[in-house]
Design a protein around this motif. Structure first.
Motif, PDB file in Angstrom:
ATOM      1  N   ASP A 211       0.850  -1.181   0.000  1.00 37.33           N
ATOM      2  CA  ASP A 211       0.000   0.000   0.000  1.00 37.33           C
ATOM      3  C   ASP A 211       0.891   1.238   0.000  1.00 37.33           C
ATOM      4  O   ASP A 211       2.007   1.207   0.512  1.00 37.33           O
ATOM      5  CB  ASP A 211      -0.897  -0.010   1.226  1.00 37.33           C
ATOM      6  CG  ASP A 211      -2.036   0.985   1.135  1.00 37.33           C
ATOM      7  OD1 ASP A 211      -2.577   1.347   2.190  1.00 37.33           O
ATOM      8  OD2 ASP A 211      -2.381   1.425   0.022  1.00 37.33           O
ATOM      9  N   PHE A 212       0.423   2.311  -0.589  1.00 29.51           N
ATOM     10  CA  PHE A 212       1.186   3.551  -0.644  1.00 29.51           C
ATOM     11  C   PHE A 212       0.243   4.717  -0.824  1.00 29.51           C
ATOM     12  O   PHE A 212      -0.916   4.550  -1.186  1.00 29.51           O
ATOM     13  CB  PHE A 212       2.219   3.522  -1.784  1.00 29.51           C
ATOM     14  CG  PHE A 212       1.604   3.368  -3.149  1.00 29.51           C
ATOM     15  CD1 PHE A 212       1.177   4.478  -3.863  1.00 29.51           C
ATOM     16  CD2 PHE A 212       1.445   2.111  -3.711  1.00 29.51           C
ATOM     17  CE1 PHE A 212       0.592   4.344  -5.111  1.00 29.51           C
ATOM     18  CE2 PHE A 212       0.868   1.963  -4.963  1.00 29.51           C
ATOM     19  CZ  PHE A 212       0.446   3.078  -5.672  1.00 29.51           C
ATOM     20  N   ASP A 213       0.771   5.902  -0.597  1.00 29.75           N
ATOM     21  CA  ASP A 213       0.051   7.150  -0.757  1.00 29.75           C
ATOM     22  C   ASP A 213       0.486   7.790  -2.076  1.00 29.75           C
ATOM     23  O   ASP A 213       1.691   7.873  -2.360  1.00 29.75           O
ATOM     24  CB  ASP A 213       0.402   8.053   0.427  1.00 29.75           C
ATOM     25  CG  ASP A 213      -0.290   9.384   0.365  1.00 29.75           C
ATOM     26  OD1 ASP A 213      -1.484   9.427   0.698  1.00 29.75           O
ATOM     27  OD2 ASP A 213       0.366  10.368  -0.014  1.00 29.75           O
ATOM     28  N   ASN A 214      -0.469   8.221  -2.901  1.00 28.42           N
ATOM     29  CA  ASN A 214      -0.135   8.856  -4.185  1.00 28.42           C
ATOM     30  C   ASN A 214       0.838  10.018  -4.032  1.00 28.42           C
ATOM     31  O   ASN A 214       1.772  10.162  -4.820  1.00 28.42           O
ATOM     32  CB  ASN A 214      -1.398   9.357  -4.895  1.00 28.42           C
ATOM     33  CG  ASN A 214      -2.170   8.260  -5.565  1.00 28.42           C
ATOM     34  OD1 ASN A 214      -1.610   7.291  -6.072  1.00 28.42           O
ATOM     35  ND2 ASN A 214      -3.490   8.392  -5.576  1.00 28.42           N
TER      36      ASN A 214
ATOM     37  N   ALA B 151       3.139  10.526  -1.849  1.00 31.13           N
ATOM     38  CA  ALA B 151       4.495  10.050  -1.567  1.00 31.13           C
ATOM     39  C   ALA B 151       5.182   9.590  -2.849  1.00 31.13           C
ATOM     40  O   ALA B 151       6.365   9.873  -3.067  1.00 31.13           O
ATOM     41  CB  ALA B 151       4.453   8.922  -0.545  1.00 31.13           C
TER      42      ALA B 151
ATOM     43  N   ASP C 185      -2.582   9.736 -10.108  1.00 31.33           N
ATOM     44  CA  ASP C 185      -3.287   8.693  -9.369  1.00 31.33           C
ATOM     45  C   ASP C 185      -2.566   7.367  -9.596  1.00 31.33           C
ATOM     46  O   ASP C 185      -2.997   6.519 -10.375  1.00 31.33           O
ATOM     47  CB  ASP C 185      -4.751   8.626  -9.814  1.00 31.33           C
ATOM     48  CG  ASP C 185      -5.572   7.686  -8.956  1.00 31.33           C
ATOM     49  OD1 ASP C 185      -5.001   6.985  -8.078  1.00 31.33           O
ATOM     50  OD2 ASP C 185      -6.796   7.631  -9.169  1.00 31.33           O
TER      51      ASP C 185
ATOM     52  N   ARG D 206      -2.167   4.878  -7.585  1.00 31.99           N
ATOM     53  CA  ARG D 206      -2.899   3.701  -7.085  1.00 31.99           C
ATOM     54  C   ARG D 206      -3.808   3.125  -8.167  1.00 31.99           C
ATOM     55  O   ARG D 206      -3.797   1.932  -8.432  1.00 31.99           O
ATOM     56  CB  ARG D 206      -3.700   4.063  -5.834  1.00 31.99           C
ATOM     57  CG  ARG D 206      -2.811   4.378  -4.637  1.00 31.99           C
ATOM     58  CD  ARG D 206      -3.626   4.897  -3.457  1.00 31.99           C
ATOM     59  NE  ARG D 206      -4.634   3.945  -3.020  1.00 31.99           N
ATOM     60  CZ  ARG D 206      -4.412   2.947  -2.183  1.00 31.99           C
ATOM     61  NH1 ARG D 206      -3.215   2.777  -1.664  1.00 31.99           N
ATOM     62  NH2 ARG D 206      -5.375   2.139  -1.833  1.00 31.99           N
TER      63      ARG D 206
ATOM     64  N   CYS E  34       7.282  -1.309  -3.009  1.00 34.84           N
ATOM     65  CA  CYS E  34       7.511  -0.141  -2.158  1.00 34.84           C
ATOM     66  C   CYS E  34       8.680  -0.454  -1.234  1.00 34.84           C
ATOM     67  O   CYS E  34       8.733  -1.538  -0.648  1.00 34.84           O
ATOM     68  CB  CYS E  34       6.281   0.149  -1.296  1.00 34.84           C
ATOM     69  SG  CYS E  34       4.794   0.563  -2.219  1.00 34.84           S
TER      70      CYS E  34
ATOM     71  N   GLN F  89       2.224  -0.398   4.952  1.00 35.14           N
ATOM     72  CA  GLN F  89       1.498   0.801   5.370  1.00 35.14           C
ATOM     73  C   GLN F  89       1.489   1.830   4.256  1.00 35.14           C
ATOM     74  O   GLN F  89       2.489   2.025   3.574  1.00 35.14           O
ATOM     75  CB  GLN F  89       2.178   1.454   6.566  1.00 35.14           C
ATOM     76  CG  GLN F  89       1.794   0.860   7.869  1.00 35.14           C
ATOM     77  CD  GLN F  89       2.370   1.682   9.008  1.00 35.14           C
ATOM     78  OE1 GLN F  89       3.409   2.301   8.878  1.00 35.14           O
ATOM     79  NE2 GLN F  89       1.669   1.689  10.109  1.00 35.14           N
ATOM     80  N   GLY F  90       0.378   2.491   4.090  1.00 36.52           N
ATOM     81  CA  GLY F  90       0.315   3.621   3.177  1.00 36.52           C
ATOM     82  C   GLY F  90       0.867   4.857   3.874  1.00 36.52           C
ATOM     83  O   GLY F  90       1.442   4.776   4.944  1.00 36.52           O
ATOM     84  N   GLY F  91       0.684   5.990   3.248  1.00 37.70           N
ATOM     85  CA  GLY F  91       1.141   7.232   3.851  1.00 37.70           C
ATOM     86  C   GLY F  91       2.431   7.698   3.229  1.00 37.70           C
ATOM     87  O   GLY F  91       3.114   6.954   2.549  1.00 37.70           O
ATOM     88  N   SER F  92       2.768   8.959   3.501  1.00 35.56           N
ATOM     89  CA  SER F  92       3.916   9.546   2.830  1.00 35.56           C
ATOM     90  C   SER F  92       5.212   9.323   3.586  1.00 35.56           C
ATOM     91  O   SER F  92       6.274   9.427   3.016  1.00 35.56           O
ATOM     92  CB  SER F  92       3.684  11.048   2.638  1.00 35.56           C
ATOM     93  OG  SER F  92       3.448  11.653   3.891  1.00 35.56           O
TER      94      SER F  92
END
Length: 141
Positions: free
Chosen positions: A10-13, A15, A32, A34, A46, A56-59
């Motif tokens: 999972d990741f944050d766009n 980031a 986008d 994701r 990642c 974990q997602g997030g920047s």
């Protein structure tokens, strides 16, 4: 420094936007990622600096990312290998590609392709183990 590598993590766009801008030398462009990778890719990797949990997602903590596109069969393609400036030269890029190759192999792919600029030749052919092949390219823009 411990780096965690996560296939299809999972990741944050934002980031990935920031990492792409740093890796390719341009201003961040909202993308986008994701939707793009879920729609068109076999997988992605990642790389996160230790301290956060894998997946974990997030920047925070994203220090590397690579996209693995494919043809739905035997061929996978490394795209957009990105490593944060402060971790370059520490093996993060090589492990991103190794993890991508492992994921593509597990999905039944027989070949992993990559195109690169000349200055990246030592990285892809040396550190990552790709071998040179003849290829062609048509610029569409």
């Amino acid at each position: 420094m411990t780096i965690l590598y996560d296939w299809r993590g999972d990741f944050d766009n934002a980031a990935v936007d920031a990492l792409h801008a740093e890796a390719f030398g341009h201003d961040p462009v909202p993308t986008d990622w994701r939707t793009r990778v879920h729609r068109h890719s076999l997988g992605w990797v990642c790389a996160r600096e230790g301290g956060g949990q894998s997946g974990q997602g997030g920047s925070g903590g994203l220090v590397g990312f690579v996209n693995v596109a494919w043809d739905g069969g035997a061929h996978a393609f490394v795209l957009d290998t990105m490593v944060a400036r402060n971790t370059r030269g520490s093996g993060v890029g090589t492990e991103l590609v190794t993890t991508a190759a492992r994921g593509a192999r597990a999905a039944g792919c027989a070949w992993l392709h990559v195109d690169f600029e000349e200055h990246l030749r030592p990285f892809y052919l040396g550190a990552c183990g790709f071998r040179p092949t003849d290829a062609g390219l048509i610029a569409l823009t």
